[in-house]
Design an enzyme around this catalytic site. Structure first.
Site, PDB file in Angstrom:
ATOM      1  N   THR A  26       0.850  -1.185   0.000  1.00  0.00           N
ATOM      2  CA  THR A  26       0.000   0.000   0.000  1.00  0.00           C
ATOM      3  C   THR A  26       0.889   1.240   0.000  1.00  0.00           C
ATOM      4  O   THR A  26       1.923   1.281   0.647  1.00  0.00           O
ATOM      5  CB  THR A  26      -0.949   0.024   1.211  1.00  0.00           C
ATOM      6  OG1 THR A  26      -0.221   0.344   2.401  1.00  0.00           O
ATOM      7  CG2 THR A  26      -1.661  -1.314   1.392  1.00  0.00           C
ATOM      8  N   GLY A  27       0.486   2.236  -0.777  1.00  0.00           N
ATOM      9  CA  GLY A  27       1.326   3.414  -0.913  1.00  0.00           C
ATOM     10  C   GLY A  27       2.632   3.120  -1.605  1.00  0.00           C
ATOM     11  O   GLY A  27       3.657   3.730  -1.308  1.00  0.00           O
ATOM     12  N   ALA A  45       8.969 -11.956  -7.670  1.00  0.00           N
ATOM     13  CA  ALA A  45       7.582 -11.967  -7.221  1.00  0.00           C
ATOM     14  C   ALA A  45       6.747 -10.998  -8.046  1.00  0.00           C
ATOM     15  O   ALA A  45       7.272 -10.081  -8.693  1.00  0.00           O
ATOM     16  CB  ALA A  45       7.506 -11.583  -5.749  1.00  0.00           C
ATOM     17  N   VAL A  47       4.469  -7.919  -7.747  1.00  0.00           N
ATOM     18  CA  VAL A  47       4.276  -6.855  -6.761  1.00  0.00           C
ATOM     19  C   VAL A  47       3.153  -5.943  -7.240  1.00  0.00           C
ATOM     20  O   VAL A  47       3.178  -5.445  -8.372  1.00  0.00           O
ATOM     21  CB  VAL A  47       5.565  -6.042  -6.556  1.00  0.00           C
ATOM     22  CG1 VAL A  47       5.342  -4.935  -5.531  1.00  0.00           C
ATOM     23  CG2 VAL A  47       6.700  -6.962  -6.105  1.00  0.00           C
ATOM     24  N   TYR A 181       0.006  12.387  14.096  1.00  0.00           N
ATOM     25  CA  TYR A 181       0.662  11.463  13.166  1.00  0.00           C
ATOM     26  C   TYR A 181       1.388  10.366  13.939  1.00  0.00           C
ATOM     27  O   TYR A 181       1.243   9.176  13.633  1.00  0.00           O
ATOM     28  CB  TYR A 181       1.647  12.212  12.274  1.00  0.00           C
ATOM     29  CG  TYR A 181       2.490  11.281  11.432  1.00  0.00           C
ATOM     30  CD1 TYR A 181       1.952  10.675  10.296  1.00  0.00           C
ATOM     31  CD2 TYR A 181       3.805  10.969  11.789  1.00  0.00           C
ATOM     32  CE1 TYR A 181       2.707   9.795   9.532  1.00  0.00           C
ATOM     33  CE2 TYR A 181       4.563  10.091  11.028  1.00  0.00           C
ATOM     34  CZ  TYR A 181       4.014   9.507   9.910  1.00  0.00           C
ATOM     35  OH  TYR A 181       4.758   8.623   9.165  1.00  0.00           O
ATOM     36  N   GLY A 182       2.188  10.757  14.939  1.00  0.00           N
ATOM     37  CA  GLY A 182       2.923   9.771  15.724  1.00  0.00           C
ATOM     38  C   GLY A 182       1.999   8.766  16.386  1.00  0.00           C
ATOM     39  O   GLY A 182       2.284   7.566  16.433  1.00  0.00           O
ATOM     40  N   LYS A 185       0.630   6.237  13.853  1.00  0.00           N
ATOM     41  CA  LYS A 185       1.604   5.194  13.548  1.00  0.00           C
ATOM     42  C   LYS A 185       1.757   4.232  14.724  1.00  0.00           C
ATOM     43  O   LYS A 185       1.925   3.022  14.531  1.00  0.00           O
ATOM     44  CB  LYS A 185       2.951   5.812  13.190  1.00  0.00           C
ATOM     45  CG  LYS A 185       2.931   6.709  11.959  1.00  0.00           C
ATOM     46  CD  LYS A 185       2.436   5.984  10.718  1.00  0.00           C
ATOM     47  CE  LYS A 185       3.428   4.972  10.199  1.00  0.00           C
ATOM     48  NZ  LYS A 185       2.984   4.344   8.922  1.00  0.00           N
ATOM     49  N   GLY A 214      13.334   3.676  10.798  1.00  0.00           N
ATOM     50  CA  GLY A 214      14.344   4.522  11.417  1.00  0.00           C
ATOM     51  C   GLY A 214      14.192   5.946  10.930  1.00  0.00           C
ATOM     52  O   GLY A 214      13.089   6.443  10.721  1.00  0.00           O
TER      53      GLY A 214
END
Length: 316
Positions: A26-27, A45, A47, A181-182, A185, A214
């Protein structure tokens, strides 16, 4: 894929073959999702790039085909901010089984105004978490039909310093974009952990793995025009930052490993090797707050109420 005991040391530049497998990203048309798709395409594969923007998806497809000989890549229209549109995604895939889905798509708002999805949910929480939560339910028959499918959820290092407000999941009180946002997630990461516990409880062959990239900067990311163009000045000015963080191509490595490596198991957290910010992918200890099963269970129940589905209960 070979067994974990016989597999050679993991090499981000020499990935194992995955011929015959089908992966949904996704995205996958931009950012880290694009590089996940590009790297997975090199394994043989098929994708599938899930994107709400057909033009950007076609650009990404053309870029991958230009860099990966014989790439089996295609697109499917996917709008995580519209829950009613998700059932059609399964039909659009036109496959009998799905070997992995990478929950990567998301929105991040820099401007103060609080937005909402078509279903009336706060935009970042509704798209990043609830959209993937519901999508998993609709994809579960295809995932269950594969021998050992994986749901890989892309979290964020930003979630490490956040805590969920279970009484205000929609950020109606004191909305702050970066915090929201944090938290969105973090909600995704709780979902990935709780999903694996529930799949184990019902004896499913599907595993759920959580990853984070990261610190991944555009200025350290190689150009993929027209998707991403890195100016020489930006590259030079960002050079000192490379001691601590990395580009989005490297930010994709934990997710790619979670999809392909037999050593990556359900319920684990994977991220970059160096301080969780840069370097090759490794398994890391689950963050203390992310291991709180009571918070995860309460979030799960709330998500079921808000979406009307339960991904942990296999569809009949």
């Amino acid at each position: 894929m070979s067994s974990a005991s016989s597999a050679p040391p993991w090499n981000v530049h020499r990935l194992p073959r995955a011929d015959g497998s089908v992966f949904l990203v996704t995205g996958g048309n931009a950012g880290i999702g694009y590089f996940v798709a590009e790297q997975l395409s090199a394994t043989g594969a098929t994708v599938v790039l899930g994107s709400r923007n057909p033009a950007k998806a076609e650009n990404a497809t053309a870029s991958i085909r230009a860099r990966v000989a014989g790439a089996r890549v295609r697109t499917v229209r996917l709008d995580l901010a519209d829950l009613s549109s998700l059932p059609s995604v399964v039909e659009s895939l036109e496959v009998e089984c799905l070997d992995a889905v990478l929950h990567n798509a998301g929105v991040a708002l820099d401007d103060p105004p609080r937005g909402e999805t078509r279903d009336g949910h706060e935009l970042m929480f509704g798209t990043n978490h609830l959209g993937h939560f519901a999508l998993t339910w609709w994809l579960m028959p295809l995932l269950s039909a594969a021998p050992a499918a994986r749901v890989v959820t892309m979290g964020s290092f930003a979630a490490k310093s956040e805590r969920l407000d279970l009484d205000d999941l929609q950020s109606r009180n004191g909305y702050q974009p970066k915090r929201t946002y944090g938290r969105s997630k973090l909600a995704q990461m709780y979902f990935g952990m709780e999903l694996d516990r529930r799949l184990r409880a019902v004896g499913s062959t599907v595993a759920s793995v959580v990853v984070h990239p990261g610190g991944a900067l555009d200025s350290l990311t190689p150009s993929r025009p027209p998707i991403h163009v890195r100016a020489t000045g930006a590259r030079l000015s960002a050079a000192p930052a490379a001691l601590l963080v990395q580009g989005k191509h490297a930010g994709a490595w934990p997710a790619v490993r979670a999809v392909l490596d037999p050593a990556a198991l359900g319920g684990q957290l994977w991220g970059p090797r160096v301080f969780g910010l840069r370097g090759e992918p490794r398994r890391e200890p689950v963050w203390n707050h992310l291991a709180d099963t009571s918070v995860a269970a309460r979030l799960w129940d709330a998500s079921c109420d808000l979406t009307g589905v339960d991904p942990g209960a296999l569809p009949g």
